[in-house]
Design an enzyme around this catalytic site. Structure first.
Site, PDB file in Angstrom:
ATOM      1  N   ILE A 283       5.057  -4.129  -3.106  1.00 15.28           N
ATOM      2  CA  ILE A 283       4.284  -3.027  -3.676  1.00 15.28           C
ATOM      3  C   ILE A 283       3.572  -2.222  -2.594  1.00 15.28           C
ATOM      4  CG2 ILE A 283       2.138  -4.346  -4.007  1.00 15.28           C
ATOM      5  CD1 ILE A 283       1.954  -2.935  -6.810  1.00 15.28           C
ATOM      6  N   LYS A 284       3.364  -2.837  -1.429  1.00 14.13           N
ATOM      7  CA  LYS A 284       2.632  -2.171  -0.362  1.00 14.13           C
ATOM      8  C   LYS A 284       3.424  -1.028   0.288  1.00 14.13           C
ATOM      9  CE  LYS A 284      -0.995  -4.907  -0.595  1.00 14.13           C
ATOM     10  NZ  LYS A 284      -2.331  -4.440  -0.971  1.00 14.13           N
TER      11      LYS A 284
END
Length: 325
Positions: A43-44
């Site tokens: 998700i980063k």
């Protein structure tokens, strides 16, 4: 011909997948937002490119500069993709508890990795926060991104991840479950979702050794809550600016053992090879199941891929050493 101009163009629009076997006794539908479908497998990736472009707009980073960040690994990867696209150098500081896979992946992407001790106070000169901040003062044309206090982090999820979840569930989501590290994901998504429907419950998953749950419930920053733990990517010994506690309805703590065992169950029972914090999030939901009703639609954020934990959670020797199996 259909193709992306750069790997970063593939970030976002990750799928929702129904959890079937592990949650069969729950009264509601449970959907996992599989963020390992991002090109950097976490998700980063979403915040990496956004934080760099935000810094460029503000004139904080110029051509040929150096990106510096303190990270548990995944944000480093997201920033590395941005650095490659834009031609920046990159250095990350990481605590020594992080998996060797994360370290090796970052090195493969051309990132300089500096390992710091885990068991030190956040303000200690040897902590991964302090080392990163100090490096910015020594390196010209450098930027300490600081995902913890950089509000472009949560803005990314407010603008993109939250709307994705709302649209994918046709607005039927009743609960969002997410591990809380920097707080950007849960706060950004939560801000958007509560604007759409104020009754949506936002549940944060914490770990033992982190200050979040007690701080949320009492307003007290209790240093006695802080101690070493093995679950990566969630919990903090600081209060980042990205966290808006009034957006989060409750926190639930999950043990390292329960997180690790649930991570393994996700692989064996659902076919989802996920990271350690994904198991923590699902385990936290199971602990809170008495709060759920038949009509509920629960979305769990699953931030990263299990390939980064092959030497730890998916390794029998490591699991036995921790006395988890």
């Amino acid at each position: 011909m259909k193709y992306a101009n750069h790997i970063t163009d593939l970030i976002g629009n990750t799928p929702l997948v129904k959890i079937n076997n592990i949650t069969k006794d729950l009264p509601c539908i449970v959907l996992a937002k599989i963020e390992s479908f991002n090109p950097g497998h976490s998700i980063k990736d979403r915040i990496g490119i956004n934080m760099i472009e935000d810094a460029e707009k503000k004139g904080l980073l110029k051509k040929g500069g150096t990106i510096i960040e303190s990270t548990s690994g995944n944000t480093g990867m997201g920033l590395a993709l941005a650095a490659i696209k834009k031609g920046y150098n990159m250095i990350v500081t990481m605590p020594d508890k992080m998996s060797i896979e994360k370290i090796d992946i970052l090195k493969a992407m051309g990132v300089e990795v500096i390992i710091t001790p885990t068991n030190v106070d956040a303000a200690d000169e040897k902590s991964y926060y302090s080392v990163a901040k100090r490096m910015q003062t020594k390196i010209k044309n450098s930027l300490y991104v600081n995902q913890y206090d950089n509000l472009a982090n949560r803005l990314t999820h407010y603008q993109k991840t939250g709307p994705e979840i709302w649209n994918q569930t046709d607005g039927k989501i009743t609960h969002l479950i997410a591990g809380v590290g920097t707080g950007g994901t849960i706060t950004g998504c939560g801000m958007f979702l509560k604007e759409k429907n104020k009754n949506i419950q936002i549940w944060g998953i914490d770990t033992y050794g982190s200050v979040y749950k007690k701080y949320h419930e009492t307003g007290v920053f209790d240093k006695n809550e802080i101690y070493s733990y093995t679950t990566e990517g969630i919990g903090e010994d600081i209060i980042p600016k990205n966290v808006k506690f009034n957006i989060i309805d409750c926190f639930e703590k999950v043990t390292d053992k329960d997180a690790a065992l649930m991570t393994r169950r996700l692989a064996k029972e659902e076919g989802i090879l996920s990271g350690n914090s994904c198991g923590a999030a699902l385990s936290g939901l199971i602990q809170l199941q008495n709060k759920l009703k038949k009509q509920d639609v629960v979305v769990i954020i699953m931030p990263d891929h299990g390939s980064r934990y092959l030497g730890k959670v998916y390794n029998d020797k490591w699991m036995k050493k921790q006395k988890f199996i």
